[in-house]
Design a protein around this motif. Structure first.
Motif, mmCIF file in Angstrom:
data_model
loop_
_atom_site.group_PDB
_atom_site.id
_atom_site.type_symbol
_atom_site.label_atom_id
_atom_site.label_comp_id
_atom_site.label_asym_id
_atom_site.label_seq_id
_atom_site.Cartn_x
_atom_site.Cartn_y
_atom_site.Cartn_z
ATOM 1 N N VAL A 240 1.873 -10.321 -2.178
ATOM 2 C CA VAL A 240 1.306 -8.966 -2.199
ATOM 3 C C VAL A 240 0.275 -8.875 -3.314
ATOM 4 C CG1 VAL A 240 1.796 -6.488 -2.416
ATOM 5 C CG2 VAL A 240 3.552 -8.020 -1.521
ATOM 6 N N VAL A 241 -0.823 -8.197 -3.033
ATOM 7 C CA VAL A 241 -1.788 -7.812 -4.065
ATOM 8 C C VAL A 241 -1.701 -6.298 -4.231
ATOM 9 C CG1 VAL A 241 -4.221 -7.651 -4.692
ATOM 10 C CG2 VAL A 241 -3.347 -9.746 -3.640
ATOM 11 N N PHE A 242 -1.445 -5.879 -5.462
ATOM 12 C CA PHE A 242 -1.415 -4.457 -5.799
ATOM 13 C C PHE A 242 -2.677 -4.150 -6.602
ATOM 14 C CE2 PHE A 242 0.311 -1.208 -9.014
ATOM 15 C CZ PHE A 242 -0.044 -0.131 -8.233
ATOM 16 N N ALA A 268 -0.032 -9.182 1.873
ATOM 17 C CA ALA A 268 0.125 -7.724 1.884
ATOM 18 C C ALA A 268 -0.767 -7.093 0.817
ATOM 19 C CB ALA A 268 1.583 -7.354 1.642
ATOM 20 N N LEU A 269 -1.049 -5.807 0.991
ATOM 21 C CA LEU A 269 -1.943 -5.091 0.072
ATOM 22 C C LEU A 269 -1.410 -3.686 -0.157
ATOM 23 C CD1 LEU A 269 -4.705 -4.885 -1.449
ATOM 24 C CD2 LEU A 269 -5.678 -4.056 0.711
ATOM 25 N N ARG A 324 2.696 3.126 4.350
ATOM 26 C CA ARG A 324 1.987 2.992 5.619
ATOM 27 C C ARG A 324 2.314 1.623 6.231
ATOM 28 N NH1 ARG A 324 -2.354 5.836 2.568
ATOM 29 N NH2 ARG A 324 -2.187 8.049 3.146
ATOM 30 N N ARG A 325 1.258 0.778 6.479
ATOM 31 C CA ARG A 325 1.524 -0.428 7.250
ATOM 32 C C ARG A 325 0.983 -1.713 6.632
ATOM 33 N NH1 ARG A 325 1.698 0.307 12.649
ATOM 34 N NH2 ARG A 325 2.108 -1.929 12.716
ATOM 35 N N SER A 326 0.456 -1.667 5.404
ATOM 36 C CA SER A 326 -0.261 -2.813 4.859
ATOM 37 C C SER A 326 0.619 -3.815 4.118
ATOM 38 C CB SER A 326 -1.365 -2.331 3.910
ATOM 39 O OG SER A 326 -0.806 -1.619 2.817
#
Length: 341
Positions: A240-242, A268-269, A324-326
């Protein structure tokens, strides 16, 4: 264009009486006041605000210096500031710092030279001696979103720490273990605070945050793109990238797509600072939302309190997670369509 002498002649009063009516002075009879106001309306007279400000030492104008006008968060903030100021009888002059400290100080200096009544600032860094001097000189000032430690002025901001914890819990529950962050500038309070909140939340789940998974951005899209490219080149890219703001998240999304990868299938983001666009991206982006409109309105009220001799207070409002969906969230079931036949 009608003059104040024209109004006086039409109303059958002296120029001084017209001036007293326009400035709300109580020592005018109801009959004279009514005649003056009727003459003002009939002639379309508009008082000279500049001249009046020289007499009253007030311009009824606020200055707003925002960090980046291209950032939708600050655009919404500016709109709410302008609306609340107008409702309270003030106009707003806006300066865009473009995340550059020298441009920020240029706008602050110009606004002070224009004799504004007060100043709202979202600082681009924590080391502006100009703002420290202005605060010490008694300039009515409020920091909004960001602040400068050691400068004693009210601060109106969102606290995102609980929302960051909620995000990390959400990501952990989806099975993600290698998490990375695109940080904002360390010289800004929001830049450093979001990294520390993210690190602390990961520690609660026993997850590390090595230096290789902390990318230094500048709250603008190009830095999000650059940092994400570096993450993707790691021997073990993050799950994941936040991104610590919305523009860096959009840059990250561009970098992922440029590699032929998909969010969230390949990476993921998530983002800090929700914006309306995130609903329309593919996929819609999971984000932390700040109460932007409320922040702008509260900042104006605090500043006007200071200008008008009341005691202003700092305000801290909570941010919240919007799923949401990312990040690999399961799809939301579509409503069942019932047959009408």
């Amino acid at each position: 264009m009608a003059s104040i002498k024209d109004v006086a002649a039409s109303a059958g009063v002296s120029v001084a009486t017209v001036s007293r009516v326009l400035n709300g002075h109580p020592s005018v009879s109801a009959d004279a006041r009514e005649r003056v106001l009727a003459a003002v309306a009939a002639l379309g007279y508009r008082p000279n605000a500049v001249a009046r400000s020289l007499r009253t030492d007030q311009t009824h104008t606020l200055g707003l210096v925002i960090s980046d006008v291209l950032n939708p968060y600050f655009t919404e903030l500016a709109r709410s500031v302008e609306e609340e100021a107008r409702a309270l009888g003030y106009s707003v002059i806006i300066g865009n710092a473009d995340e550059r400290p020298e441009l920020q100080d240029h706008h602050v200096r110009n606004l002070l030279d224009r004799r504004i009544d007060g100043l709202l600032v979202s600082p681009t860094d924590g080391g502006s001696p100009l703002m420290l001097d202005a605060a010490r000189a008694g300039t009515p000032m409020v920091f909004v979103d960001r602040w400068i430690p050691g400068v004693d002025v009210p601060v109106v901001r969102a606290d995102g720490r609980a929302a960051v914890r909620d995000l990390v819990a959400h990501l952990y529950g989806l099975g993600h273990r290698r998490l990375a962050i695109i940080a904002g500038p360390a010289a800004t309070t929001t830049g450093s605070e979001r990294v520390e909140a993210f690190r602390a939340a990961l520690a609660e789940y026993g997850l590390p945050l090595p230096d290789a998974r902390i990318g230094q951005g500048d709250f603008q899209a190009e830095s999000g793109r650059r940092v994400t490219e570096g993450f993707l080149d790691l021997p073990e890219p993050p799950d994941v990238v936040f991104a610590a703001d919305n523009l860096m998240a959009l840059g990250a999304l561009d970098a992922v797509r440029a590699r032929g990868l998909r969010v969230p299938d390949d990476i993921a983001l998530a983002a800090f600072d929700d914006i309306p666009w995130f609903v329309h991206t593919d996929p819609p982006v999971t984000a932390i939302a700040q109460p932007t409109g409320e922040l702008g309105r509260a900042a104006v009220r605090a500043l006007v309190d200071r200008i008008e001799g009341r005691t202003p207070r700092s305000v801290t409002l909570p941010a919240r997670l919007v799923v949401r969906r990312s990040c690999g969230e399961p799809p939301t079931p579509s409503p069942v369509q019932r047959s009408t036949t």
